[in-house]
Design a protein around this motif. Structure first.
Motif, mmCIF file in Angstrom:
data_model
loop_
_atom_site.group_PDB
_atom_site.id
_atom_site.type_symbol
_atom_site.label_atom_id
_atom_site.label_comp_id
_atom_site.label_asym_id
_atom_site.label_seq_id
_atom_site.Cartn_x
_atom_site.Cartn_y
_atom_site.Cartn_z
ATOM 1 N N GLU A 61 0.831 -1.210 0.000
ATOM 2 C CA GLU A 61 0.000 0.000 0.000
ATOM 3 C C GLU A 61 0.866 1.260 0.000
ATOM 4 N N VAL A 62 2.077 1.154 0.558
ATOM 5 C CA VAL A 62 2.989 2.301 0.574
ATOM 6 C C VAL A 62 3.332 2.729 -0.846
ATOM 7 N N ASN A 65 0.472 4.425 -2.609
ATOM 8 C CA ASN A 65 0.030 5.695 -2.043
ATOM 9 C C ASN A 65 0.330 6.836 -3.013
ATOM 10 N N LYS A 67 0.812 9.955 -2.620
ATOM 11 C CA LYS A 67 1.869 10.854 -2.157
ATOM 12 C C LYS A 67 3.249 10.260 -2.437
#
Length: 385
Positions: A61-62, A65, A67
């Motif tokens: 999920e990182v 993301n 961002k």
């Protein structure tokens, strides 16, 4: 393990071959013969500990993301623009072998292109996954125009350096990832024909109408040397000619590790993009088969993870990483044997260089992360069933 083992063996081969191919020339110039071999080993350890492990351990999920994607891509583009600024301000004085492709950080020469390759894979996987199901006839251009424009901008920054090999690799990453994202096969075929036609026309124009400023450049002489290496031996063909000698000398079994003649000043910087020539001379055809066999084993298993993945994002990342490694290997091998122009593309995991090894290790860590997540999903589905 089917991914980690060939990766580890290739890195070990790389450290050994970097030491072997660089030790003689270092000794001749009064330096410690193990300097580059030790540095490559340190790069490998740092790459594994600081990039491979985190990219494997972090949750997927990182990487999805927005961002993270924006920051990673933004940093890579900023680094590429920094190089363009160096090119414009300092001109040829900032160039290495005719190109401005490195940023000196003291402890390492950072090559922004390497960062840009992985950043582009992660960005395209994120964007194309969001467009899953929307890339249909009549809507293809609208859905792909923004990632295509951004990829084109990155390619433009790289070609200014100038780095033709790096530009081609970025193109191949985008082309493959667009192709497996749902674009109809007929459209992909048309794009391929158009791109090949543009490439052939560009090569014809370059060889026929190039101005004197281009004809006298380092890149042009290296590019042209693939057509007439022996005739242009004094004008850029020396590397290819000595590569032929090294491969011929190696034969089937090689002359033995450390016994290459071409690394003794005949083949410039033999530990970088022509390290395969030294490997062929010292280890012979058998040694090259082992190295390429490990590379094929690695690529096959990464592709297998991508094919079996249930997530579109996971598949896109795996095929993007496969494209990076395969295209680099293809360009390097093609240049070494005289089938492709010399573009300075290094051999993945084998050639000397910290930036390349760090980014490739991060790629392997990310693929192993995806593989572990896919296996966990399968086990969960099996236990529920």
């Amino acid at each position: 393990m089917n991914i980690f083992i060939p990766y580890l063996l290739l890195v070990i081969f790389g450290v050994i071959l970097v030491y072997s191919s660089s030790s003689t020339i270092l000794l001749q110039n009064g330096f410690n013969p193990s300097t580059y071999g030790v540095r490559q080993a340190i790069y490998a350890i740092v790459a594994f500990a600081l990039f491979g492990v985190p990219f494997f351990a972090l949750k997927l999920e990182v990487f999805k993301n927005p961002k993270f994607v924006v920051w990673f891509l933004g940093i890579s583009i900023a680094l590429l623009m920094w190089l363009v600024g160096m090119k414009l301000v300092h001109g040829s004085s900032a160039a290495v072998n005719g190109a401005v492709g490195w940023i000196n950080l003291g402890f390492i020469n950072l090559q922004p292109l390497e960062v840009a390759k992985l950043a582009l894979v992660i960005y395209l996987a994120f964007v194309l996954n969001k467009r899953d199901g929307k890339i249909v006839k009549g809507n293809i251009i609208n859905e792909l125009k923004h990632p295509a424009i951004l990829t084109g901008f990155m390619m433009a920054l790289v070609i200014v350096e100038p780095d033709f090999g790096g530009t081609a690799i970025l193109f191949m990453i985008a082309f493959v990832m667009f192709s497996i994202s749902g674009v109809p096969a007929r459209t992909v075929f048309k794009w391929t024909i158009v791109m090949l036609a543009i490439l052939l026309v560009g090569i014809f124009i370059l060889l026929t109408f190039a101005p004197s400023s281009i004809r006298n450049s380092y890149q042009y002489s290296r590019f042209l040397s693939v057509l007439h290496p022996f005739e242009l031996e004094r004008k850029g063909g020396a590397q290819l000619v000595n590569s032929f000698y090294a491969i011929h000398n190696g034969g089937i079994g090689g002359v033995g590790l450390g016994n290459s003649m071409q690394k003794r000043g005949y083949l410039p910087e033999p530990y970088t993009d022509f390290i395969l020539s030294i490997a062929a001379e010292e280890l012979g055809f058998i040694g090259i088969l082992i190295i390429l066999g490990l590379m094929f084993w690695l690529l096959w298993n990464i592709m297998e993870v991508g094919i079996k993945a249930q997530s579109q994002y996971n598949s896109l990342v795996c095929f993007g990483v496969t494209t990076i490694i395969f295209t680099e290997a293809l360009f390097n091998i093609g240049a070494v044997v005289g089938l492709l122009p010399i573009t300075g593309v290094t051999l993945p995991f084998i050639s000397y260089g910290g930036s390349s090894l760090i980014v490739l290790t991060a790629c392997i860590g990310l693929v192993l992360n995806i593989s572990a997540n896919e296996k966990a999903r399968e086990e969960k589905e099996y236990s529920v069933a």
